[in-house]
Design an enzyme around this catalytic site. Structure first.
Site: not given
Ligand code: NAP
Length: 277
Positions: A53, A111
């Protein structure tokens, strides 16, 4: 805060803050640091990150945000598959520790599956554990075939399998979540809001949300938290949304709610590969 038990006997909270896309732009670092501090202020104690990240940028932001507040936190980070050789894992972990300015990563994950033999990667995990640089180890994006390739003695020691899992992405339920439950391995659901996709405007979810006077995002998280031994790590850089997401831990869905969500977003019936973001 509710927690789940790892095979090691350690426990981790069911709610964490994701940090993908943090640390990518220097001009956003202060607001990201402030968001992480706001999360800590409201009681979030798990932070998920990865060396990937922001190419270390997210870990640096975390390092600044948690300065003086390390106690009681559960830090999760991940090693790139191209660093997953025996020496590569140890060196990558040491770089992550330095960026976060901590002595230990509580849970350290591969990962996604790569080309180095898993026996090498896991022997490095053991070395790091023996030297106190990590607490537990685990994997991410491991489908059923890959889980079965993990050295037998390590399969039941996995601190988690972190997978792409939410109401619209129920592929893990075909085989992965069953295998993990049999082994006592927690599931860490990433992109639990499906990256703010159509889930947040779904009429079926809105109906359930209206019954509880909460948002669609909260119902999407609550549904995952109703799955056994499952954690969520939604990402947000907005303190208001972090607070909203965190409150989902207290939502109790009824059998009717669960049945309605199941109908709108059915579990897979046949073989399906794990999705990946
Ligand atoms: P997510 O948590 O499903 O969604 C994040 C998005 O939703 C951001 O654009 C955020 O925008 C928005 N958001 C958050 N809370 C909200 C709410 N209450 N209402 C409306 N919009 C909202 O997606 P993600 O970031 O992909 O997944 C979460 C975490 O999982 C990642 O950050 C990472 O740490 C991990 N991850 C791991 C892998 C892997 O391969 N292991 C892959 C993907 C993700 P704002 O920030 O502008 O609020």
């Amino acid at each position: 805060m509710r927690s789940v038990k790892l095979p090691s006997g350690n426990s981790m909270p069911v709610f964490g803050l994701g940090t993908w896309r943090m640390g990518e732009h220097p001009d956003q670092r202060q607001s990201e640091t402030d968001a992480i501090r706001a999360a800590l202020d409201i009681g979030v104690t798990l932070i998920d990150t990865a060396e990937m990240y922001g190419e270390g940028g997210a870990e640096k932001v975390i390092g600044n945000a948690i300065q003086g507040r390390r106690d009681g936190l559960f830090l999760v980070s991940k090693v790139y598959p191209h660093n997953a050789s025996r020496n590569g894992v140890v060196e990558a972990c040491e770089r992550s520790l330095a960026r976060m300015k901590v002595d230990c990563i509580d849970l350290y994950l591969l990962h996604w599956p790569g080309n180095y033999p898993l026996s090498e990667t896991f022997s490095a995990f053991h070395l790091l554990q023996d030297s106190g640089k990590i607490g537990d180890f685990g994997v991410s994006n491991f489908d059923i075939d890959k889980l079965r390739e993990i050295p037998l003695e390590d399969q039941a020691l996995l601190g988690c399998n972190q997978v792409f899992y939410n109401l619209a992405q129920r592929q893990p339920e075909y085989a992965v979540t069953k295998w993990c439950r049999q082994q006592g391995v927690p599931i860490m659901a990433y992109s639990p809001l499906d990256q703010a996709s159509s889930l947040l405007a779904s009429p079926a979810i809105s109906d359930v949300a209206a019954r509880h006077s909460v948002s669609n995002a909260q119902i999407a998280l609550a549904w995952l938290l109703h799955q056994p031994d499952t954690l969520v790590i939604p990402k947000s850089v907005r303190p208001g949304r972090i607070r909203e997401n965190f409150a989902a831990v207290d939502i109790m869905l009824s059998q009717q709610d669960l049945a309605d969500l199941d109908k709108a977003y059915p579990a897979p019936l046949g073989p399906v590969r794990l999705g990946m973001r």
